[in-house]
Write an enzyme that holds these catalytic residues in place. Structure first.
Site, mmCIF file in Angstrom:
data_model
loop_
_atom_site.group_PDB
_atom_site.id
_atom_site.type_symbol
_atom_site.label_atom_id
_atom_site.label_comp_id
_atom_site.label_asym_id
_atom_site.label_seq_id
_atom_site.Cartn_x
_atom_site.Cartn_y
_atom_site.Cartn_z
ATOM 1 N N LEU A 90 0.924 9.317 -5.610
ATOM 2 C CA LEU A 90 1.582 8.121 -5.107
ATOM 3 C C LEU A 90 0.510 7.207 -4.534
ATOM 4 C CD1 LEU A 90 4.867 7.831 -3.105
ATOM 5 C CD2 LEU A 90 2.838 6.565 -2.364
ATOM 6 N N ILE A 91 0.506 5.957 -4.982
ATOM 7 C CA ILE A 91 -0.478 4.976 -4.540
ATOM 8 C C ILE A 91 0.264 3.802 -3.921
ATOM 9 C CG2 ILE A 91 -2.431 3.516 -5.211
ATOM 10 C CD1 ILE A 91 -2.769 5.262 -7.697
ATOM 11 N N GLY A 97 0.423 -0.169 -2.328
ATOM 12 C CA GLY A 97 -0.226 -1.463 -2.493
ATOM 13 C C GLY A 97 -0.783 -1.704 -3.879
ATOM 14 N N SER A 134 -1.663 -5.676 -6.965
ATOM 15 C CA SER A 134 -2.863 -6.400 -7.361
ATOM 16 C C SER A 134 -4.100 -5.638 -6.896
ATOM 17 C CB SER A 134 -2.875 -7.810 -6.745
ATOM 18 O OG SER A 134 -2.927 -7.739 -5.330
ATOM 19 N N GLY A 135 -5.278 -6.137 -7.280
ATOM 20 C CA GLY A 135 -6.533 -5.662 -6.745
ATOM 21 C C GLY A 135 -6.832 -4.195 -6.983
ATOM 22 N N ILE A 136 -7.391 -3.562 -5.958
ATOM 23 C CA ILE A 136 -7.820 -2.174 -6.070
ATOM 24 C C ILE A 136 -6.642 -1.263 -6.381
ATOM 25 C CG2 ILE A 136 -8.830 -0.217 -4.825
ATOM 26 C CD1 ILE A 136 -10.497 -2.207 -3.224
ATOM 27 N N GLY A 137 -5.506 -1.503 -5.743
ATOM 28 C CA GLY A 137 -4.347 -0.641 -5.965
ATOM 29 C C GLY A 137 -3.872 -0.670 -7.402
ATOM 30 N N SER A 178 -12.567 0.515 4.478
ATOM 31 C CA SER A 178 -13.385 -0.670 4.245
ATOM 32 C C SER A 178 -14.736 -0.407 4.894
ATOM 33 C CB SER A 178 -12.739 -1.898 4.895
ATOM 34 O OG SER A 178 -13.622 -3.000 4.921
ATOM 35 N N TYR A 204 -8.575 -6.693 12.167
ATOM 36 C CA TYR A 204 -8.667 -5.940 10.908
ATOM 37 C C TYR A 204 -9.631 -4.769 11.056
ATOM 38 C CZ TYR A 204 -9.675 -4.921 6.000
ATOM 39 O OH TYR A 204 -9.846 -4.288 4.794
#
Length: 280
Positions: free
Chosen positions: A7-8, A10, A13-16, A140, A153
């Site tokens: 299960l992933i 996000g 878009s992007g990395i997900g 990050s 953040y």
């Protein structure tokens, strides 16, 4: 044995998105989740283009809503019988400095980027214990090196790193591996989604405007050499498939060099010297 299931979060878009497609290509049944499934078109198109549409299932999951998380996981177990890995990828950027932000904005950044990870991991762990699975969390380089105008953040990402570093040895005693993946600059919609009106932001920044302008110029330059989402997602798949994944993985040589600044900086002076140059 049933196909392994990941299960992933996000994945719109992007990395997900890139990680979901790559996991499916690696043979995993991939539960690609997002807060708004109306935004699944890009993922579904990529799945078809890569010949993995039959291995990707889109589900709604809002990491800030524990009931939705629980319902999603219940569906996964009912439909697939197992959960072998969780990839915590969902997150939200937050640019600003403390005096110019409300406390509610700080709390929102923590809710999405920290408590969302905690809530999803909390719900998944019983299922991961059953399969001797793993938790992979996209943090990050901002979870290792505090960065100007990213206080909220970075605080959330630091919290995630500390949480997972503390959890890892405990989870290992019940057969669950824990890994954090640290991307640097990635050319994705993550930054675009901040919807930042730079001129208006600068105009409202008062005494912080010169430092903010210097930071923005530096940051815009760094994204000129950013990784693609697919490049940043590749180490996630390495962690997903490795027999014994390490606890910490950076997604590029630049990211490795950058986080090394903190990891070898016993008195904090090296990081301060580095980031001070960004705002002058």
């Amino acid at each position: 044995m049933s196909t392994k299931t990941v299960l992933i979060t996000g994945t719109s878009s992007g990395i997900g998105l890139a990680a979901a497609v790559a996991a499916a290509r690696a043979g995993w049944t991939t539960i690609a989740t997002m807060r708004d499934t109306a935004k699944a078109d890009a993922l579904l198109k990529a799945a078809v283009e890569n010949g993995v549409a039959d291995r990707i299932q889109v589900k709604r999951l809002d990491v800030t809503d524990s009931e939705v998380i629980a319902a999603c996981l219940d569906e996964v177990i009912a439909e697939h019988g197992r959960l072998d890995a969780l990839v915590n990828n969902a997150g939200a950027a937050q640019v600003g400095t403390l005096e110019l932000m409300s406390l509610d904005e700080v709390r929102t950044a923590m809710e999405v980027n920290f408590f969302g990870v905690v809530a999803t991991t909390h719900a998944a762990l019983p299922h991961l214990r059953a399969t001797q699975g793993r938790v992979i969390t996209v943090t990050s380089v901002g979870g290792v090196v505090g960065q100007p105008f990213n206080e909220a953040y970075c605080a959330a990402k630091f919290a995630v790193e500390g949480f997972m570093q503390s959890l890892a040895p405990v989870a290992a005693t019940v057969g669950v591996d824990v890994t954090v993946v640290e991307p640097g600059a990635v050319a994705s919609e993550f930054v675009t989604n901040i919807s930042l009106d730079i001129p208006a932001f600068l105009a409202a920044s008062g005494p912080y405007a010169p430092a903010l302008e210097a930071y923005i110029v530096r940051t815009q330059g760094s994204y000129g050499n950013a990784q693609t989402p697919a490049e940043a997602a590749a180490p996630i798949i390495d962690a997903l498939t490795a027999e014994h994944p390490p606890f910490r993985i950076q997604t590029s040589e630049w990211a490795r060099d950058f986080v090394a600044t903190t990891l070898a900086d016993l008195d904090g002076s090296a990081v301060q010297a580095l980031t001070t140059a960004w705002v002058r």
